[in-house]
Design an enzyme around this catalytic site. Structure first.
Site, PDB file in Angstrom:
ATOM      1  N   TYR A  16       1.139  -1.371   0.208  1.00  0.00           N
ATOM      2  CA  TYR A  16      -0.521   0.309  -0.311  1.00  0.00           C
ATOM      3  C   TYR A  16       0.904   1.388   0.018  1.00  0.00           C
ATOM      4  O   TYR A  16       0.028   2.669  -0.340  1.00  0.00           O
ATOM      5  CB  TYR A  16      -0.859  -0.076   1.302  1.00  0.00           C
ATOM      6  N   GLU A  64      -1.422 -30.613  12.382  1.00  0.00           N
ATOM      7  CA  GLU A  64      -2.060 -29.912  11.562  1.00  0.00           C
ATOM      8  C   GLU A  64      -2.815 -29.176  11.717  1.00  0.00           C
ATOM      9  O   GLU A  64      -2.762 -27.682  11.026  1.00  0.00           O
ATOM     10  CB  GLU A  64      -2.130 -31.245  10.267  1.00  0.00           C
ATOM     11  N   ASP A  91      -3.632 -35.332   8.787  1.00  0.00           N
ATOM     12  CA  ASP A  91      -4.513 -36.326   7.874  1.00  0.00           C
ATOM     13  C   ASP A  91      -3.874 -37.589   7.661  1.00  0.00           C
ATOM     14  O   ASP A  91      -2.690 -36.854   6.574  1.00  0.00           O
ATOM     15  CB  ASP A  91      -5.323 -35.352   7.491  1.00  0.00           C
TER      16      ASP A  91
END
Length: 531
Positions: free
Chosen positions: A274, A360, A412
């Site tokens: 910005y 995770e 997972d």
């Protein structure tokens, strides 16, 4: 009237003060108000909910026995490596005493720090000069890596040709950045500015030489067990129509970074964007140039004082000082402490944890945090809520190297869980130039593994069918070097691809909401069931 209705008028008031209406309150409330008015110094009531106390589990010694063996073996390996480095340094010193009269030394295992330093500093390209202390540290790392290449059977002459760094591919070297302080980084930026000014005064426009971060220049080095940046370099010329805008963005970013470093403050990548939206147009433009500047100067991205927003969380048996403030991660509430993006401001890390549990998913992390699993089995629990951010990776790498305790991962049972684990261990291609400070080798895969689905009798309705994309990703992972080097990981991934089944960590909740902390993890730890 008040007695008849069982209420009272507020003391010190008259009816006309409240528009002619009488203000009444229940009898019990009136008694409480009268009691409080009679004792103005009465302290405010304390919260009724007391902090939940969770003590060390009775079977902790039995459960953690194998984990402690793993910790001790890792520490012994570290001590042996450090001892070898010291012996090598002593040999280097002795060899230098005999070679003082030789002005033309070839690079070998006894090379001095100055030989490598001149190549790394690259004064002609405008890199910042390193302090002798920082240079010595870098040289020690390179010597130890050279020993790894020799012990792995790589031709020492080939390793010498890479400047002392085993590139894994004969004839190739790698680019790695080092830690620098603000003054050194500013000197590097100023050197680049002087080089640009000289080229402009010579009426040549200006041209910047930057290490290439293209995918073709990303190399996985088995000896280092991480992805690194290759030796290819590119140029960015202001006089080239195709490159002029990129060159202008680069000089603008250099200017902004110098101002930030001069003020000794930190900003986010969004802040940087910005400051000149009209020039950058898209944040990806300024983000990419930011990494280019880091490789050009030779420092880590965090040394530029530009950070990403924090994402990771930590809770458990660890304390440290953050910019002068004491932080105890066992007393940071149920959710734990946000991992700060300013890792350089963390110091005096203390812990009595036996291991680090890398999770995770945030949901699994919150289960362990609320159950205070870290008190039952002393540990540190960390999550990045999915794909890891730079701050979490750097924090994990630092505490692992300082505490020298094992890291056990809970992800997972799908290809993407393994990919996330690979980023922690071997690094990502986007940040390959800084993989040394962002990677944590030797992470053990604790769960949820494909073999666990049958071992723990996970119900069929909790098992998910893999999509075609999942299967494709799994087969691609079977060809990855970091998977192929571990036969046990290969076996687990082959089970996943063959059965075409995957599962999330939360699937264990089918046995009970606290099954993961009360049964699954204690059993895994007791059996030493990690690979």
């Amino acid at each position: 009237e008040a007695k008849a209705t069982g209420s009272t008028i507020l003391e010190g008031t008259t009816p006309h003060q409240f528009s002619g209406k009488r203000i009444t309150m229940p009898r019990t409330a009136a008694k409480r108000a009268k009691s409080n008015s009679g004792n103005a110094a009465t302290p405010t009531a304390q919260p009724t909910n007391k902090r939940r106390q969770v003590k060390l589990a009775e079977d902790a010694d039995d459960v953690l026995a194998k984990c402690r063996m793993l910790r001790d073996s890792l520490r012994k390996k570290q001590m042996d490596s450090a001892l070898n480095d010291r012996c090598s340094d002593d040999n280097d010193h002795d060899a230098d005493e005999f070679d003082d009269d030789d002005d033309n030394l070839d690079f070998d295992n006894d090379s001095t720090c100055e030989d490598v330093g001149d190549e790394e500093r690259g004064n002609s390209s405008g890199k910042a000069k390193l302090t002798s202390q920082g240079l010595k540290k870098t040289q020690q790392i390179r010597l130890s890596e050279l020993k790894k290449s020799v012990s792995a059977g790589i031709d020492p002459a080939a390793a010498q040709s890479t400047g002392g760094v085993p590139g894994g591919i004969v004839g190739k070297s790698i680019v790695e950045v080092v830690e620098m302080n603000s003054t050194e980084v500013m000197e590097g930026i100023e050197n680049v500015a002087v080089m640009i000014a000289r080229q402009v005064l010579d009426k040549q426009g200006f041209q910047l030489e930057i290490p290439s971060r293209a995918a073709s220049n990303q190399i996985y080095v088995p000896e280092l067990d991480r992805i690194v940046l290759g030796e290819k370099r590119g140029t960015r010329s202001f006089l080239n129509v195709k490159e002029s805008r990129k060159a202008a963005i680069t000089t603008r970013v250099l200017q902004l970074l110098h101002a930030v470093l001069l003020k000794r403050i930190h900003i986010t990548k969004r802040d940087l964007f910005y400051t000149d939206v009209k020039l950058f147009v898209d944040q990806s433009e300024s983000d990419g140039v930011l990494d280019d500047v880091a490789t050009m100067i030779g420092c880590t991205r965090s040394n530029l004082h530009v950070v990403a927003s924090d994402k990771g969380l930590v809770v458990g048996r660890i304390s440290f000082f953050e910019d002068g403030d004491f932080i105890d991660c066992t007393k940071m509430g149920v959710g734990g402490k946000a991992i700060p993006p300013y890792i350089d401001k963390i110091e005096n890390i203390q812990s009595d944890a036996e291991f680090i549990l890398l999770v995770e998913k945030e949901a699994a992390y919150m289960r362990m945090a609320e159950d205070r699993f870290y008190n039952r089995y002393p540990c540190i629990v960390i999550t990045a809520k999915g794909q890891p951010d730079v701050a979490t990776r750097m924090f994990l790498s630092r505490i692992t190297s300082e505490l020298q305790i094992p890291v056990l991962a809970l992800v997972d049972s799908d290809p993407y869980g393994l990919k996330i684990l690979s980023v922690y261990m071997s690094g990502s291609k986007n940040m390959s130039y800084d993989s040394a400070s962002l990677t944590t080798p030797n992470i053990k895969w604790l769960g949820l593994r494909p073999s666990d689905l049958n071992k723990y009798d996970l119900p069929d309705q909790c098992r998910l069918s893999m999509t075609e994309n999942d299967i494709k990703t799994g087969k691609e992972l079977l060809q990855e070097a970091f998977i192929m080097k571990n036969p046990q990981w290969m076996k687990e991934l082959q089970i996943m691809v063959k059965t075409k089944q995957k599962a999330e960590i939360q699937a264990l909740s089918s046995f009970g909401f606290q099954y993961i902390t009360e049964s699954y993890l204690p059993r895994k730890l007791r059996e030493g069931d990690w690979i």
